[in-house]
Design a protein around this motif. Sequence first.
Motif, mmCIF file in Angstrom:
data_model
loop_
_atom_site.group_PDB
_atom_site.id
_atom_site.type_symbol
_atom_site.label_atom_id
_atom_site.label_comp_id
_atom_site.label_asym_id
_atom_site.label_seq_id
_atom_site.Cartn_x
_atom_site.Cartn_y
_atom_site.Cartn_z
ATOM 1 N N PHE A 7 90.568 114.078 -35.025
ATOM 2 C CA PHE A 7 89.550 114.440 -36.011
ATOM 3 C C PHE A 7 89.910 113.895 -37.401
ATOM 4 C CE2 PHE A 7 88.043 117.484 -39.266
ATOM 5 C CZ PHE A 7 86.671 117.336 -39.084
ATOM 6 N N ILE A 8 91.203 114.022 -37.750
ATOM 7 C CA ILE A 8 91.612 113.640 -39.107
ATOM 8 C C ILE A 8 91.869 112.131 -39.229
ATOM 9 C CG2 ILE A 8 93.404 113.912 -40.868
ATOM 10 C CD1 ILE A 8 93.685 116.809 -39.947
ATOM 11 N N ALA A 9 92.567 111.560 -38.257
ATOM 12 C CA ALA A 9 92.997 110.160 -38.411
ATOM 13 C C ALA A 9 92.383 109.218 -37.386
ATOM 14 C CB ALA A 9 94.516 110.081 -38.342
ATOM 15 N N THR A 15 97.141 104.173 -40.058
ATOM 16 C CA THR A 15 96.583 104.650 -41.334
ATOM 17 C C THR A 15 97.403 105.770 -41.994
ATOM 18 O OG1 THR A 15 94.956 106.019 -40.165
ATOM 19 C CG2 THR A 15 94.255 103.836 -40.860
ATOM 20 N N PRO A 16 97.895 106.795 -41.238
ATOM 21 C CA PRO A 16 98.697 107.816 -41.944
ATOM 22 C C PRO A 16 99.981 107.234 -42.572
ATOM 23 C CG PRO A 16 97.898 108.693 -39.863
ATOM 24 C CD PRO A 16 97.618 107.217 -39.846
ATOM 25 N N ILE A 19 98.990 105.233 -45.770
ATOM 26 C CA ILE A 19 98.676 106.097 -46.921
ATOM 27 C C ILE A 19 99.976 106.696 -47.479
ATOM 28 C CG2 ILE A 19 97.512 108.227 -47.631
ATOM 29 C CD1 ILE A 19 95.364 107.590 -45.527
ATOM 30 N N ILE A 23 101.315 106.282 -51.310
ATOM 31 C CA ILE A 23 101.596 107.459 -52.146
ATOM 32 C C ILE A 23 103.092 107.506 -52.495
ATOM 33 C CG2 ILE A 23 101.679 109.994 -52.144
ATOM 34 C CD1 ILE A 23 99.037 109.958 -50.627
ATOM 35 N N TYR A 41 98.793 99.840 -55.496
ATOM 36 C CA TYR A 41 98.339 100.965 -54.654
ATOM 37 C C TYR A 41 97.147 100.529 -53.795
ATOM 38 C CZ TYR A 41 96.838 105.799 -53.690
ATOM 39 O OH TYR A 41 96.477 106.983 -53.074
ATOM 40 N N LEU A 45 96.718 99.892 -49.563
ATOM 41 C CA LEU A 45 95.643 100.507 -48.766
ATOM 42 C C LEU A 45 94.758 99.442 -48.105
ATOM 43 C CD1 LEU A 45 94.671 103.582 -50.986
ATOM 44 C CD2 LEU A 45 96.097 103.533 -48.957
ATOM 45 N N ILE B 70 94.758 114.498 -54.906
ATOM 46 C CA ILE B 70 95.566 113.732 -53.948
ATOM 47 C C ILE B 70 95.190 114.127 -52.517
ATOM 48 C CG2 ILE B 70 97.914 113.244 -53.135
ATOM 49 C CD1 ILE B 70 98.878 113.819 -56.008
ATOM 50 N N ILE B 74 93.435 111.772 -49.764
ATOM 51 C CA ILE B 74 94.030 111.456 -48.454
ATOM 52 C C ILE B 74 93.011 111.695 -47.340
ATOM 53 C CG2 ILE B 74 95.791 112.198 -46.793
ATOM 54 C CD1 ILE B 74 97.628 112.776 -49.202
ATOM 55 N N PHE B 75 92.331 112.844 -47.391
ATOM 56 C CA PHE B 75 91.330 113.154 -46.362
ATOM 57 C C PHE B 75 90.229 112.100 -46.320
ATOM 58 C CE2 PHE B 75 92.748 117.572 -45.725
ATOM 59 C CZ PHE B 75 92.548 117.656 -44.361
ATOM 60 N N THR B 77 90.255 109.079 -47.500
ATOM 61 C CA THR B 77 90.771 107.762 -47.111
ATOM 62 C C THR B 77 90.934 107.687 -45.591
ATOM 63 O OG1 THR B 77 91.927 107.649 -49.216
ATOM 64 C CG2 THR B 77 92.599 106.070 -47.570
ATOM 65 N N LEU B 78 91.483 108.755 -44.997
ATOM 66 C CA LEU B 78 91.648 108.766 -43.534
ATOM 67 C C LEU B 78 90.289 108.693 -42.830
ATOM 68 C CD1 LEU B 78 94.487 111.428 -43.159
ATOM 69 C CD2 LEU B 78 94.604 109.062 -42.375
ATOM 70 N N PHE B 79 89.341 109.504 -43.289
ATOM 71 C CA PHE B 79 87.986 109.469 -42.698
ATOM 72 C C PHE B 79 87.380 108.076 -42.878
ATOM 73 C CE2 PHE B 79 86.990 114.299 -43.228
ATOM 74 C CZ PHE B 79 87.720 114.566 -42.098
ATOM 75 N N VAL B 138 83.709 119.068 -44.658
ATOM 76 C CA VAL B 138 84.904 118.594 -45.377
ATOM 77 C C VAL B 138 84.502 117.597 -46.460
ATOM 78 C CG1 VAL B 138 87.059 117.293 -45.144
ATOM 79 C CG2 VAL B 138 86.490 119.019 -43.448
ATOM 80 N N LEU B 193 86.226 105.513 -48.183
ATOM 81 C CA LEU B 193 87.504 104.849 -48.464
ATOM 82 C C LEU B 193 87.660 104.590 -49.974
ATOM 83 C CD1 LEU B 193 89.929 103.841 -46.965
ATOM 84 C CD2 LEU B 193 88.680 101.776 -46.340
ATOM 85 N N SER B 200 92.680 109.765 -55.095
ATOM 86 C CA SER B 200 94.111 109.972 -54.835
ATOM 87 C C SER B 200 94.928 109.245 -55.906
ATOM 88 C CB SER B 200 94.501 109.498 -53.435
ATOM 89 O OG SER B 200 94.175 108.138 -53.256
#
Lengths: 58, 239
Positions: A7-9, A15-16, A19, A23, A41, A45, B70, B74-75, B77-79, B138, B193, B200
């Motif tokens: 769901f998230i990634a 990608t995680p 990122i 960061i 940065y 990305l 931040i 992150i959320f 960017t991931l989506f 979200v 994105l 962030s």
Amino acid sequence: MKKIYKFIAGNSRVTPPGIALAIGLAVALQPRLGWWSAPLYLGVLLLTLAASTLEPVQ
Amino acid sequence: MNGWVAAGTTFLASGLEFVEAATIVLAVGYTAGWRVALSATAWAIGALIVITGVLGPALLYWVPIDALKIAIGIFLTLFGYTWLRKAIWRYAGRKAMRDEAATFDKEVAEMRAQRDAARFGFATAFNGVLLEGLEVAVIVITFSAARAGTFLWAAGGALAAGAIVAGTAVLLRHPFSRVPENAMGFIVGIMLLSFGTFWSGEGLGLHWWAAEGTLAWIVGFYLAAAFVLIGALRRPVRA
């Protein structure tokens, strides 16, 4: 757990960490952030996007 | 940030998620009955309202704004990566274009194979609406939390998309095969994105070279990268 990760990634393995790297660099360079830090940065990305498209298609 | 940009992004993202949810609800409605499909939808919408109502204010109240930017970044960017890379794969010919009619047929076949169609149908419709809606929730919460005064624009975009999709589903009672889902997914991916990167970066204390105007530059960079990647990944056509 797998469903939350999907769901998230979107099940990406790239990608995680991408990122986290962007960061991490921004945090590590914190006292010396200059004009070049924002393009750096964004560059990390953008490279992460490119790398994620090379993953197996899901 | 221009409210219209927030509303437009949530409208497109929500529209796509609601189209996918509507396909599942229609499949359940045709196989397990409309009472099952609509009651599951109502329960899922109720759960989403509770989640949004609790999570949104809690985030704004408890989390400091820079940390929030931040986390939000992150959320998003991931989506954004997930949406955009799928769109890139589709335009490069590496992944099949999304086809709501085919998804509908698959859902109907799965439903018909079940012994307890009512219970399976309720679970399918509830999960479908909740999961598709959760991403919308979200996105709306993150847009609202990152900039004061954005909530009405972001929520308005999502509600408008929900009303249009629900109204059309009631009128047509047929999966939405003519919605340009792939183009919408591409645009949403670029926008999520870009906002994720911008916010962030702001939260981390980066100095964007054109302040708020940098967002347009970031959109441009991601667009250019996406077109380059589509070209690079496109399979050569055999003669």
